[in-house]
Design a protein around this motif. Structure first.
Motif, PDB file in Angstrom:
ATOM      1  N   GLU A 151      39.978  58.336  50.266  1.00 38.06           N
ATOM      2  CA  GLU A 151      38.940  57.461  49.694  1.00 38.06           C
ATOM      3  C   GLU A 151      39.442  56.020  49.820  1.00 38.06           C
ATOM      4  O   GLU A 151      40.614  55.763  49.520  1.00 38.06           O
ATOM      5  N   ILE A 152      38.615  55.075  50.295  1.00 35.32           N
ATOM      6  CA  ILE A 152      39.167  53.730  50.538  1.00 35.32           C
ATOM      7  C   ILE A 152      38.417  52.596  49.839  1.00 35.32           C
ATOM      8  O   ILE A 152      38.542  51.442  50.235  1.00 35.32           O
ATOM      9  N   THR A 153      37.647  52.915  48.811  1.00 34.93           N
ATOM     10  CA  THR A 153      36.958  51.800  48.146  1.00 34.93           C
ATOM     11  C   THR A 153      37.561  51.448  46.794  1.00 34.93           C
ATOM     12  O   THR A 153      37.243  50.398  46.235  1.00 34.93           O
ATOM     13  N   GLU A 154      38.411  52.331  46.242  1.00 36.04           N
ATOM     14  CA  GLU A 154      38.890  52.019  44.887  1.00 36.04           C
ATOM     15  C   GLU A 154      40.311  52.500  44.646  1.00 36.04           C
ATOM     16  O   GLU A 154      41.188  52.291  45.443  1.00 36.04           O
ATOM     17  N   ASP A 155      40.588  53.080  43.473  1.00 36.08           N
ATOM     18  CA  ASP A 155      41.945  53.491  43.100  1.00 36.08           C
ATOM     19  C   ASP A 155      42.803  52.237  42.833  1.00 36.08           C
ATOM     20  O   ASP A 155      42.255  51.151  42.634  1.00 36.08           O
ATOM     21  N   VAL A 156      44.120  52.333  42.891  1.00 36.84           N
ATOM     22  CA  VAL A 156      44.951  51.147  42.598  1.00 36.84           C
ATOM     23  C   VAL A 156      44.812  50.076  43.673  1.00 36.84           C
ATOM     24  O   VAL A 156      45.153  48.912  43.449  1.00 36.84           O
ATOM     25  N   TYR A 157      44.292  50.435  44.842  1.00 32.56           N
ATOM     26  CA  TYR A 157      44.116  49.431  45.906  1.00 32.56           C
ATOM     27  C   TYR A 157      42.851  48.579  45.706  1.00 32.56           C
ATOM     28  O   TYR A 157      42.504  47.787  46.575  1.00 32.56           O
ATOM     29  N   ILE A 158      42.178  48.751  44.575  1.00 35.53           N
ATOM     30  CA  ILE A 158      41.043  47.884  44.278  1.00 35.53           C
ATOM     31  C   ILE A 158      41.526  46.425  44.158  1.00 35.53           C
ATOM     32  O   ILE A 158      40.766  45.483  44.336  1.00 35.53           O
ATOM     33  N   GLY A 159      42.817  46.260  43.832  1.00 37.19           N
ATOM     34  CA  GLY A 159      43.405  44.913  43.798  1.00 37.19           C
ATOM     35  C   GLY A 159      43.251  44.200  42.464  1.00 37.19           C
ATOM     36  O   GLY A 159      43.421  42.986  42.389  1.00 37.19           O
TER      37      GLY A 159
END
Ligand code: NAD
Length: 346
Positions: free
Chosen positions: A129-137
């Protein structure tokens, strides 16, 4: 047939050139649309990801993308839209994915005979999944001695990636979909991700489903590489697990990937810009070549994509042409040329 090409930096230009060479060997009438990114875009438009670049990718719909160097401490990037709204992202790669509304990063990793040893039968497709998680910034400092990051999980995004994964499994005759999480500790975020996965799984009784804690999954894939098939994971777990899988298969230079969205899709390797070997002509181009094969499959050229995959496996298994990461002495272009010669005969 128009394909965008974003060369990236580090080893990007070398492996992009190699990939274009192999894709052209399919005999398809390919027209490449060069799209500036990073330094080249700064020079032309004053921004590493200008709206001109975003629009050009949307227009062409599919593009091969080389990796991009991201400065560890100054990766944050603000994109200003035509209507004046702006959005800040944690890195240039993250910005590309989110400006284009790309939502899933499928990363297939498959063992190769005579290369992968114990991991020859490894055959997984990681749906990251590439829209959220901790990589939301959403990160901030708390004074000088602490910092905090937020992990975001929404029902919408978790359900969308789960549905995409089960649909993929059905269409590609895959038997099982496994959800990776850490819901025993991250009760609410990973708990919701798992809950959505289980809800979606109920609509696919023809496909087996189960779930694994991410730490146990890392151990299990090392001990028993045939355990997993299609995998659904939140952004960070998927990112880490795909590098692990590529390493088990033999090299980071073997991990292909796509970033799929409703309006556009980009095709890029799992690995980064490898600054330690950039400019030496020895980078393994296979991950990006296989990403190019995914792009052909994506636009309906399934047979041409499958041919490239077959030729890559044959050339690497034969062993005469391998780049240094796989123990050989071939250059990037020598390996690509050997693959291209085979592809042109298919
Ligand atoms: P990396 O993936 O670039 O390199 C890790 C190791 O693998 C290095 O030793 C490198 O030489 C090797 N390697 C990677 N790809 C290879 C290939 N095709 N052939 C042979 N060897 C290969 O990871 P890193 O060093 O942590 O990151 C370097 C830069 O790339 C950083 O700025 C990082 O932010 C960026 N990055 C970009 C992307 C992307 O553009 N999608 C992804 C990951 C990292």
């Amino acid at each position: 047939m128009k394909f965008g090409v974003l060369e990236g930096n580090g080893i990007g230009p070398e492996i992009t050139k190699a990939t274009q060479h192999v894709l052209e060997a399919t005999g398809l009438p390919i027209e490449w649309v060069h799209i500036p990114i990073a330094e080249e875009a700064i020079e032309k438009y004053g921004h590493p990801l200008p709206q001109e670049t975003v629009k050009a990718i949307r227009e062409v719909k599919v593009a091969v993308k080389g990796p991009l160097l991201v400065d560890k401490m100054q990766g944050r990037l603000t994109c200003v839209h035509d209507d004046g709204t702006e959005h800040t992202y944690p890195s240039l790669n993250n910005a590309i994915r989110r400006e284009l509304q790309l939502f899933v990063n499928p990363r297939p990793v498959r063992g190769i005979p005579n290369i992968s040893g114990k991991y020859e039968k490894l055959d997984v497709v990681i749906m990251r999944e590439i829209t959220e998680d901790v990589y939301i910034g959403w990160e901030h400092k708390i004074g000088r001695h602490a910092a905090q990051a937020i992990k975001l999980t929404t029902r919408e995004a978790a359900t969308r990636v789960a549905k995409y994964s089960f649909e993929y499994a059905r269409q590609n005759k895959r038997k099982k979909v496994t959800c990776f999480h850490k819901a025993n500790v991250l009760n609410f975020t990973d708990g919701l991700f798992l809950e959505c996965f289980r809800e979606v799984a109920q609509n696919y009784p023809d496909i087996e489903s189960d779930d694994f804690m991410i730490d146990a999954a890392c151990y299990t894939v090392v001990k028993n590489p045939e355990k997993f098939d299609v995998i659904v994971a939140a952004n960070q777990y998927g990112d880490i697990f795909s590098d692990l899988s590529a390493g088990l298969a033999g090299s980071l230079g073997l991990g292909a990937g796509a970033n799929i969205g409703e309006y556009a899709s980009t095709f890029e390797a799992c690995h980064g810009a490898a600054p330690d070997i950039a400019g030496k002509g020895c980078a393994n181009p296979v991950a990006l070549i296989l990403s190019g094969a995914l792009m052909l499959r994506h636009v309906g050229q399934t047979e041409k994509g499958a041919n490239i995959e077959k030729c890559v496996r044959e050339v690497l298994s034969e062993g005469k042409f391998r780049t240094p990461d796989l123990g050989g002495t071939a250059s990037t272009m020598q390996l690509a040329d050997e693959i291209a010669k085979k592809v042109s005969k298919c």
